[in-house]
Design a protein around this motif. Structure first.
Motif, PDB file in Angstrom:
ATOM      1  N   ALA A 169       6.711  10.342  -6.253  1.00  0.00           N
ATOM      2  CA  ALA A 169       7.622   9.480  -5.472  1.00  0.00           C
ATOM      3  C   ALA A 169       7.558   9.788  -3.989  1.00  0.00           C
ATOM      4  O   ALA A 169       8.356   9.276  -3.210  1.00  0.00           O
ATOM      5  N   LEU A 171       7.560  12.219  -0.446  1.00  0.00           N
ATOM      6  CA  LEU A 171       8.345  13.342   0.053  1.00  0.00           C
ATOM      7  C   LEU A 171       9.734  13.305  -0.558  1.00  0.00           C
ATOM      8  O   LEU A 171      10.305  12.221  -0.743  1.00  0.00           O
ATOM      9  N   ILE A 173      13.255  13.084  -0.488  1.00  0.00           N
ATOM     10  CA  ILE A 173      14.164  12.593   0.564  1.00  0.00           C
ATOM     11  C   ILE A 173      15.295  13.594   0.813  1.00  0.00           C
ATOM     12  O   ILE A 173      15.774  13.732   1.936  1.00  0.00           O
ATOM     13  N   GLY A 216       4.544   9.510   0.545  1.00  0.00           N
ATOM     14  CA  GLY A 216       3.833  10.785   0.439  1.00  0.00           C
ATOM     15  C   GLY A 216       2.944  10.862  -0.802  1.00  0.00           C
ATOM     16  O   GLY A 216       1.934  11.572  -0.809  1.00  0.00           O
ATOM     17  N   TYR A 356      19.282   4.420   2.028  1.00  0.00           N
ATOM     18  CA  TYR A 356      18.150   4.305   1.101  1.00  0.00           C
ATOM     19  C   TYR A 356      18.449   5.069  -0.192  1.00  0.00           C
ATOM     20  O   TYR A 356      18.211   4.567  -1.296  1.00  0.00           O
ATOM     21  N   LYS A 364      19.638   1.986  -9.983  1.00  0.00           N
ATOM     22  CA  LYS A 364      19.626   2.558 -11.326  1.00  0.00           C
ATOM     23  C   LYS A 364      20.870   2.130 -12.104  1.00  0.00           C
ATOM     24  O   LYS A 364      20.795   1.784 -13.264  1.00  0.00           O
TER      25      LYS A 364
END
Ligand SMILES: CCCCC/C=C\CCCC/C=C/C(=O)SCCNC(=O)CCNC(=O)[C@H](O)C(C)(C)COP(=O)(O)OP(=O)(O)OC[C@H]1O[C@@H](n2cnc3c(N)ncnc32)[C@H](O)[C@@H]1OP(=O)(O)O
Length: 365
Positions: A169, A171, A173, A216, A356, A364
Motif C-alpha cells: 500500500a 509508505l 501514512i 511507494g 485521506y 471500509k
C-alpha cells in the motif's frame, strides 16, 4: 553502483539490527524466539520472508506485513537488511519481490488474541491453555466501551493474519501523520535507502505484483528491472501522491520517467493516476500481465532469461542506465530530507493526510 554500496555500508548490520522492530503498528510483539524461528526457516525478519534457492541463485523476498504491507520505518529497515545480505551473498544473482497472501506470526508466553475480521486463530500447539474471556476496551474516541470476545492463550500458539490483496500500500501514512520532525527525517532516510539499494542493486530484480501497488508500492515495483502483474480487475498501480495532497519527490518522478517516458509520467503524476493492470501494461508501467496464480512462476521463468546474460555485462549496463538518477539523489540526500520534513509537517499537509486516512477508514465502513 559502487557509490550506492559504499553509502549503504553506513547503514551497517549492527546499526540496522538494533533498529529492528519490537512493536508493529498493530501492536503485535515480535520477540526474539520469533526471530530465531524465522532464521531456521531461511527467513531473515518477521515482516519479510526470504528464500534463496542455491541451485538457481534466485532469492524470493515475500512481504508479509499485514494488513497491507505498508512501508513503515520498521518494514523499510528490515527490507534494507535483507537486500544488503543478498547483495553481499555472491551466490545470489537474482531477486524476485512479491507479497504473501497469508502471514503467520508466532506468539510466545501469555498472549491475547482478538478475533477481528482480519485475525483468526489458525493453530494452537499444545501445551496450551485457552481461557475464554470478555475484554472491555475503550475505543480510540475514548467515548464508547466495546466488548470483544478474546482468547487468552498461555504458552505457544500460532496465529495467522490475512493480508489484503495488496503488493504494498506504499509508505505507511501513520509514519507521516502527527510525527515529530526528527522521526519524519529518520523515516524519510529509510525510504531513500530502500530505493537506493533496490534501484542500484547488482542483482537482476523482478517485481511479481500480486496485488494493488499504489505510491511507494509502485516506487518499489519500478525500482526493479522488470514487472509482472496479476491480471486482476481489482488491482491498480501508480504514483497517486497528488490524490493525497502530497507531491512525489524528484527521484520518484525520475524513476517513473525512466520507466514510462516523460509524457506518460507527466499525466500520471499530475493527475495522481492509479492504473488498472491492462492500462499499466499499455503505458509500460508493467511489462507483462499473467493470471494471478502464475505471477511467481512467470517471474521465475523470466528470471532465468535475465540470468542467462553474463552478470558483469548486465550490471555495467544497468549502472549506465541508472547511475545519473541515483547520483542525483546521493548528492542531494540531506536537502531532500529537509524538504520532506518541512513539507510533511505543514499544517495543511497534515490536514490532507488526516482527511485521506478518514476517507480510507470510512470507505471500509
Ligand atoms: C515539494 C517538495 C516535496 C518533497 C517531498 C514531500 C512529500 C512526500 C512524498 C511522500 C510520498 C508518498 C508515498 C506514499 O506511498 S503515500 C501512501 C499512499 N498509499 C495509498 O494511497 C494507499 C492507500 N490504501 C489503499 O488504497 C487501500 O488500503 C489498498 C492498498 C488498495 C487495500 O485496500 P483494502 O484491501 O480494501 O484494505 P483497506 O483499505 O481496508 O486497508 C486496511 C487497513 O490498512 C490501512 N492502510 C491502508 N493503506 C495504508 C497506508 N499506506 N498506510 C497506513 N495504513 C494504511 C487502512 O487504513 C486500514 O486500516 P484499519 O484496518 O485500521 O482501518
Amino acid at each position: 553502483m559502487a557509490n550506492v554500496l559504499r553509502n549503504s555500508a553506513k547503514f551497517g548490520f549492527s546499526g540496522v539490527l538494533s533498529q529492528l522492530s519490537i512493536h508493529s503498528r498493530h501492536g503485535r510483539e515480535c520477540v526474539s524466539p520469533c526471530f530465531s524461528l524465522q532464521q531456521r526457516n531461511n527467513s531473515t525478519s518477521p515482516k519479510i520472508k526470504v528464500d534463496l534457492d542455491n541451485s538457481t541463485g534466485v532469492a524470493v523476498l515475500r512481504m508479509q506485513s499485514p494488513p497491507v504491507n505498508s512501508l513503515s520505518l520498521d518494514f523499510l529497515t528490515e527490507f534494507c537488511i535483507n537486500l544488503e545480505k543478498l547483495e553481499m551473498d555472491k551466490s545470489c544473482r537474482g531477486l524476485i519481490i512479491t507479497s504473501v497472501s497469508t502471514h503467520t506470526h508466532t506468539h510466545t508466553d501469555t498472549d491475547t488474541v482478538t478475533q477481528s475480521h482480519k485475525t483468526m486463530i489458525h493453530t494452537i500447539t499444545p501445551p496450551v491453555c485457552v481461557v475464554s474471556q470478555t475484554l472491555s476496551k475503550v475505543s480510540s474516541t475514548g467515548l464508547d466501551i466495546i466488548t470483544l470476545p478474546v482468547c487468552v492463550c498461555v504458552c505457544v500458539c500460532l496465529v495467522s493474519q490475512t493480508l489484503s490483496k495488496v503488493f504494498s500500500a506504499g509508505l505507511d501514512i501513520m509514519e507521516m501523520y502527527g510525527k515529530s520532525p526528527e522521526r519524519c527525517g529518520e523515516f524519510w532516510k529509510a525510504v531513500q535507502e530502500m530505493w537506493l539499494k533496490l534501484y542500484g542493486s547488482n542483482m537482476a530484480t523482478i517485481a511479481a505484483i500480486n496485488g494493488s501497488s499504489p505510491a511507494g508500492g509502485c516506487l518499489m515495483s519500478i525500482g526493479c528491472d522488470y514487472r509482472i502483474m496479476a491480471d486482476n480487475p481489482r488491482y491498480s498501480i501508480g504514483l497517486n501522491e497528488t490524490q493525497l495532497g502530497i507531491v512525489a519527490p524528484f527521484w520518484f518522478k525520475d524513476t517513473l520517467v525512466n520507466t514510462v517516458g516523460n509524457r506518460a509520467a507527466e499525466l500520471s503524476l499530475e493527475l495522481g493516476l492509479l492504473y488498472s493492470a491492462p492500462d499499466a501494461l499499455k503505458i509500460g508501467l508493467v511489462d507483462q500481465l499473467v493470471p494471478e496464480d502464475q505471477v511467481l512462476s512467470t517471474a521465475q521463468d523470466t528470471m532465468s532469461k535475465w540470468l542467462a546474460v553474463p552478470d558483469h555485462a548486465r550490471q555495467i549496463t544497468k549502472s549506465m542506465m541508472r547511475k545519473q538518477t541515483i547520483d542525483k539523489l546521493l548528492s542531494n540526500r540531506e536537502a531532500d530530507i529537509t524538504n520532506f520534513v518541512s513539507f510533511i509537517t505543514k499544517d495543511s499537509i497534515q490536514r490532507s493526510l488526516r482527511m485521506y486516512l478518514e476517507m480510507l477508514k470510512s470507505r471500509k465502513a
